[in-house]
Design a protein around this motif. Structure first.
Motif, PDB file in Angstrom:
ATOM      1  N   VAL A 158       0.856  -1.182   0.000  1.00 45.49           N
ATOM      2  CA  VAL A 158       0.000   0.000   0.000  1.00 45.49           C
ATOM      3  C   VAL A 158       0.888   1.226   0.000  1.00 45.49           C
ATOM      4  O   VAL A 158       1.782   1.365   0.835  1.00 45.49           O
ATOM      5  CB  VAL A 158      -0.924   0.014   1.234  1.00 45.49           C
ATOM      6  N   LYS A 159       0.648   2.108  -0.957  1.00 43.71           N
ATOM      7  CA  LYS A 159       1.417   3.340  -1.019  1.00 43.71           C
ATOM      8  C   LYS A 159       0.835   4.319  -0.003  1.00 43.71           C
ATOM      9  O   LYS A 159      -0.341   4.643  -0.048  1.00 43.71           O
ATOM     10  CB  LYS A 159       1.352   3.940  -2.423  1.00 43.71           C
ATOM     11  N   LYS A 160       1.681   4.745   0.948  1.00 48.96           N
ATOM     12  CA  LYS A 160       1.216   5.641   2.002  1.00 48.96           C
ATOM     13  C   LYS A 160       1.277   7.084   1.526  1.00 48.96           C
ATOM     14  O   LYS A 160       2.237   7.490   0.889  1.00 48.96           O
ATOM     15  CB  LYS A 160       2.071   5.487   3.254  1.00 48.96           C
ATOM     16  N   GLN A 161       0.225   7.825   1.849  1.00 48.07           N
ATOM     17  CA  GLN A 161       0.206   9.257   1.558  1.00 48.07           C
ATOM     18  C   GLN A 161       0.971   9.967   2.661  1.00 48.07           C
ATOM     19  O   GLN A 161       0.630   9.853   3.824  1.00 48.07           O
ATOM     20  CB  GLN A 161      -1.230   9.766   1.502  1.00 48.07           C
ATOM     21  N   ARG A 162       2.011  10.662   2.309  1.00 46.85           N
ATOM     22  CA  ARG A 162       2.816  11.380   3.289  1.00 46.85           C
ATOM     23  C   ARG A 162       2.723  12.871   3.040  1.00 46.85           C
ATOM     24  O   ARG A 162       2.528  13.304   1.913  1.00 46.85           O
ATOM     25  CB  ARG A 162       4.272  10.949   3.185  1.00 46.85           C
ATOM     26  N   PRO A 163       2.895  13.685   4.107  1.00 46.49           N
ATOM     27  CA  PRO A 163       2.866  15.137   3.908  1.00 46.49           C
ATOM     28  C   PRO A 163       3.991  15.581   2.980  1.00 46.49           C
ATOM     29  O   PRO A 163       5.099  15.072   3.056  1.00 46.49           O
ATOM     30  CB  PRO A 163       3.070  15.714   5.304  1.00 46.49           C
ATOM     31  N   VAL A 164       3.663  16.512   2.124  1.00 45.90           N
ATOM     32  CA  VAL A 164       4.652  17.014   1.177  1.00 45.90           C
ATOM     33  C   VAL A 164       5.368  18.228   1.750  1.00 45.90           C
ATOM     34  O   VAL A 164       6.569  18.361   1.627  1.00 45.90           O
ATOM     35  CB  VAL A 164       3.959  17.367  -0.166  1.00 45.90           C
ATOM     36  N   ASN A 165       4.633  19.101   2.416  1.00 49.17           N
ATOM     37  CA  ASN A 165       5.195  20.350   2.923  1.00 49.17           C
ATOM     38  C   ASN A 165       5.489  20.204   4.417  1.00 49.17           C
ATOM     39  O   ASN A 165       4.594  20.180   5.232  1.00 49.17           O
ATOM     40  CB  ASN A 165       4.208  21.499   2.694  1.00 49.17           C
ATOM     41  N   LEU A 166       6.762  20.141   4.783  1.00 47.37           N
ATOM     42  CA  LEU A 166       7.143  20.049   6.188  1.00 47.37           C
ATOM     43  C   LEU A 166       7.825  21.326   6.673  1.00 47.37           C
ATOM     44  O   LEU A 166       8.419  21.340   7.734  1.00 47.37           O
ATOM     45  CB  LEU A 166       8.060  18.852   6.411  1.00 47.37           C
ATOM     46  N   ASP A 167       7.746  22.398   5.894  1.00 50.48           N
ATOM     47  CA  ASP A 167       8.335  23.673   6.288  1.00 50.48           C
ATOM     48  C   ASP A 167       7.382  24.367   7.253  1.00 50.48           C
ATOM     49  O   ASP A 167       6.359  24.917   6.857  1.00 50.48           O
ATOM     50  CB  ASP A 167       8.585  24.542   5.050  1.00 50.48           C
ATOM     51  N   LEU A 168       7.718  24.337   8.561  1.00 54.70           N
ATOM     52  CA  LEU A 168       6.820  24.869   9.584  1.00 54.70           C
ATOM     53  C   LEU A 168       6.625  26.374   9.484  1.00 54.70           C
ATOM     54  O   LEU A 168       5.643  26.906   9.986  1.00 54.70           O
ATOM     55  CB  LEU A 168       7.333  24.505  10.975  1.00 54.70           C
ATOM     56  N   SER A 169       7.557  27.068   8.831  1.00 60.15           N
ATOM     57  CA  SER A 169       7.411  28.527   8.714  1.00 60.15           C
ATOM     58  C   SER A 169       6.284  28.916   7.756  1.00 60.15           C
ATOM     59  O   SER A 169       5.838  30.060   7.769  1.00 60.15           O
ATOM     60  CB  SER A 169       8.730  29.161   8.265  1.00 60.15           C
ATOM     61  N   THR A 170       5.805  27.985   6.950  1.00 57.08           N
ATOM     62  CA  THR A 170       4.722  28.297   6.013  1.00 57.08           C
ATOM     63  C   THR A 170       3.349  27.936   6.586  1.00 57.08           C
ATOM     64  O   THR A 170       2.335  28.238   5.978  1.00 57.08           O
ATOM     65  CB  THR A 170       4.912  27.552   4.680  1.00 57.08           C
TER      66      THR A 170
END
Length: 129
Positions: free
Chosen positions: A5-17
């Motif tokens: 199963v392909k897991k959906q992972r967060p793409v944007n990990l830049d907390l400043s945004t």
């Protein structure tokens, strides 16, 4: 073999945004101000003990308080205490049912606690300096 199963992972990990809602910022600041207040108790008790130890101790404590850096720290402690108290009262009013637990009321009361803290912080600055 079974399918993977392909897991959906967060793409944007830049907390400043990421923009936190004011209620989240208020909650985080309440916790931070609590830690600052807890640490400050040790500093304040040391200063109180020094000032009450003897007339010379009082003069030493007065000399310590004449420093700009120490006055700035004291102002920060009073500001943290003011925010912690204002936000704590806000939470108690919600817990006791005097403020509705809706997002709109939460947002308004968070802004009110922050605004009250600005006023109390200015008064603390006048008091310290």
């Amino acid at each position: 073999m079974g399918k993977t199963v392909k897991k959906q992972r967060p793409v944007n990990l830049d907390l400043s945004t990421i923009r936190f809602p004011v209620t989240a910022v208020s909650s985080i600041l309440h916790r931070v101000s609590g830690v600052i207040t807890f640490v400050a108790v040790g500093i304040l008790l040391w200063l109180l003990g020094l000032s009450l130890s003897s007339p010379e101790g009082f003069l030493q404590a007065s000399a310590v308080m004449d420093s700009f850096f120490v006055k700035f720290i004291m102002w920060g402690i009073l500001t943290a205490l003011a925010y912690h108290a204002a936000s704590g009262i806000r939470h108690m009013l919600m817990d006791f049912g005097y403020l509705a637990e809706t997002m709109a009321v939460g947002r308004r009361s968070a802004y009110f606690a922050m605004g009250l803290t600005v006023v109390l912080s200015i008064l603390a600055g006048v008091f310290v300096w």
